[in-house]
Design a protein around this motif. Structure first.
Motif, short mmCIF file in Angstrom:
data_model
loop_
_atom_site.label_atom_id
_atom_site.label_comp_id
_atom_site.label_asym_id
_atom_site.label_seq_id
_atom_site.Cartn_x
_atom_site.Cartn_y
_atom_site.Cartn_z
N ARG A 90 0.60 -0.94 -0.35
CA ARG A 90 -0.21 0.27 -0.19
C ARG A 90 0.86 1.49 0.32
N LEU A 91 1.60 1.30 1.20
CA LEU A 91 3.09 2.70 1.50
C LEU A 91 3.28 2.51 -0.03
N MET A 92 3.49 1.80 -0.80
CA MET A 92 4.97 1.16 -1.56
C MET A 92 4.07 2.07 -2.90
N ASN A 93 2.65 1.90 -3.19
CA ASN A 93 2.51 2.09 -4.41
C ASN A 93 1.61 3.79 -4.09
N TYR A 94 1.42 4.37 -2.97
CA TYR A 94 1.01 5.50 -2.87
C TYR A 94 2.67 6.04 -3.02
N PHE A 95 3.07 5.91 -3.31
CA PHE A 95 4.53 7.02 -2.71
C PHE A 95 4.98 6.54 -4.52
#
Length: 558
Positions: A115-120
């Motif tokens: 989730r965090l990688m996709n957000y960044f």
């Protein structure tokens, strides 16, 4: 009075220049961060740096679940780490190293990382703002921040009385210039020399701790800027960071006395460097706040982990962007060990050849030297690690069990321990056998099992070791030149091979994986290609044909 006025004008001009310079640096940094996204990081690595990077991991090490030292070096994971390390601050690069050493076995945790990688990846402006803040925190090339934070208990604060006395003497000497210029001037020069000497004498003892304290204050300043960005997707982390920051509110006052507020440097910072040198303000601050840091080491560690986590996942997201393609793996705990992968490639190879495989049985891979056996099993192993750490596979499809991941490949004689290659090898294999368990399947990779001994004993022993592993909760990928193993182990292992062709005295490899046993017999043909005497080649061909017919080697005649 006029002199004082001009001095103030100069100081004001320096401050304005410094502010403008800092703004210019920040603008250039944002452009650089945007341009470097998805690119291979330009970072310098030394043996000292890698030793520092390991410190956090070694404190969290698990002897069973983690990627151990042998496997890490077999797979050239330092190179993978360097390819990925687009972190902006010291805690991020230490955390990233630990993250890659510790495969995850939690769906929930891997989904959160994803989730965090996709957000960044999808929110460039917010990501660059975060990276800019982390960049200002900076890195310490030869020191482990985690290691020094957890050494604070070994440090004792000294009295500041000597520093206060020296400061008082210097100030009084400077004031004396207005009454007795000659005496005051000489006295001032003397105490400048004494203060500078005493400063470097005291600083030498605690210099590394001062560097870490300076880093911590930049880290604390960075935390404040992070939660002020007010990004809802990061609230879980920034709320905790805000709460932890409050613990250090009192000692943060006057932190500029200890160190620059950022790692970019400025004229103001240069000015304060001289102030520190003359008045020892950083050493005084260090002695006064050491007790507070020692009392709150647990909170500093939590700050370290939260900031390191975010920075390392930004780097992982950049790594994803650098790939030709990747997939999010499908990982399962149910059933027997299994692995399916489509169009898999090695992330360190330019223009790589892709391969696919789907297996629930262990695998024997045969083929000649340089045909691609070792590279293929390394690629599988690297992808298993990346899938269970940064939820990324360099393939178009990756479905597998959650695995413990072990290898025995790039072994060497140990001169230090006076151990032969064979001893090193059987110890390496024994560690794999000892770590097999019924709860978590093992994925293990072996290259030329027992190559350090004679053919008879190698085939006898290696077949039994491989069989023992295959019978247990393990998926084995073993590369071998011993065709005999493909027959002995055919009830436990599927057979695959790599092949080559000789065309016009040139050997050609396609590096593609084929089902079945290796059938090409080019070793003797290669002797001919390289100009060996005809009698050697003809005799070798006849001997090989005779062995295949009767199963025995004839003695050479005198």
């Amino acid at each position: 009075m006029e002199i004082i006025f001009y001095v103030l004008i100069v100081i004001l001009a320096l401050v304005i220049m410094s502010i403008l310079n800092e703004q210019s640096i920040k603008k250039r940094l944002r452009i650089t961060l945007k341009n470097e996204w998805g690119k291979v990081p330009k970072e310098t690595y030394t043996s000292e740096k890698f030793e520092a990077l390991k410190k956090y991991y070694l404190a969290q090490k698990d002897d069973i679940l983690d990627v151990d030292e042998i496997t890490w070096h077999d797979l050239d994971m330092d190179e993978i780490y360097m390819l990925m390390n687009n972190t902006q601050c010291g805690v991020g690069e230490e955390y990233l190293y630990a993250l890659l050493r510790k495969p995850c076995f939690s769906d929930k945790e891997l989904e959160e990382r994803n989730r965090l990688m996709n957000y960044f990846e999808e929110n460039e402006e917010q990501r660059i703002s975060i990276q800019s803040i982390l960049h200002q925190i900076g890195k310490l090339s030869k020191l482990s921040i985690y290691d020094y934070i957890n050494r604070f208990d070994n440090q004792k604060a000294k009295s500041n009385l000597v520093h206060y006395a020296l400061n008082l003497c210097l100030i009084c000497s400077a004031l004396l210039i207005f009454i007795y210029p000659s005496i005051g001037g000489v006295s001032t020069l003397a105490f400048v020399a004494i203060n500078v000497f005493w400063y470097y004498k005291e600083r030498a003892v605690i210099e590394k701790y001062l560097m870490v304290f300076s880093f911590i204050f930049r880290l604390l300043d960075g935390i404040k800027k992070l939660y002020q960005l007010d990004i809802p997707e990061l609230q879980k982390y920034t709320d905790q960071l805000k709460k932890d920051l409050a613990v250090f509110a009192r000692i943060r006052r006057g932190s500029f006395l200890l160190a620059p507020t950022n790692s970019t440097g400025s004229l103001v910072d240069l000015f304060f460097d001289y102030i520190r040198m003359l008045f020892h303000v950083d050493i005084i601050k260090y002695n006064s706040m050491l007790k507070h840091f020692k009392k709150n080491v647990a909170i500093l560690n939590r700050i370290y982990q939260n900031v390191g986590y975010l920075d390392s996942l930004i780097a992982a997201a950049s790594f994803r962007r650098s790939l030709e393609y990747y997939c999010e793996p499908e990982l399962t705990r149910s059933g027997s060990p299994k692995l399916t992968v489509t169009d898999l490639y090695h992330p360190l190879i330019d223009s790589p050849v892709t391969n696919s495989i789907s297996e629930k049985r262990s695998v024997l891979i045969t083929g000649s030297n340089a045909s691609g056996k070792s590279t293929f099993i390394k690629t599988l192993a690297i992808n298993a690690i990346l899938s269970q750490t940064i939820y990324t596979s360099t393939s178009k499809n990756y479905k597998a069990s959650y695995f413990l991941i072990y290898s025995s490949m790039a072994l060497r004689d140990s001169l230090f321990n006076k151990e032969s290659y064979y001893i090193v090898e059987i110890k390496s294999l024994k560690r794999i056998l000892e770590r097999v368990n019924k709860d978590i399947p093992m994925l293990c990779f072996i290259d030329e099992v027992l190559r350090g001994t004679n053919t008879l004993e190698r085939i006898a022993a290696s077949s039994r070791i491989l069989c023992s592993l295959a019978k247990k909760n393990t998926l084995v990928f073993a590369a071998t030149h011993d065709i005999e193993l493909t027959h002995i182990l055919e009830n436990y292992f599927s057979n695959y091979h790599f092949q080559e062709r000789i065309v016009e005295n040139e050997i050609l490899f396609d590096y593609k994986l084929y089902q079945g046993k290796a059938v090409s017999k080019n070793a003797i043909k290669l002797l001919n290609m390289l100009g060996y005497p005809k009698e050697i080649i003809l005799s070798a061909e006849n001997a090989a044909e005779e062995f295949q017919t009767i199963g025995e080697w004839s003695k050479l005649r005198v």
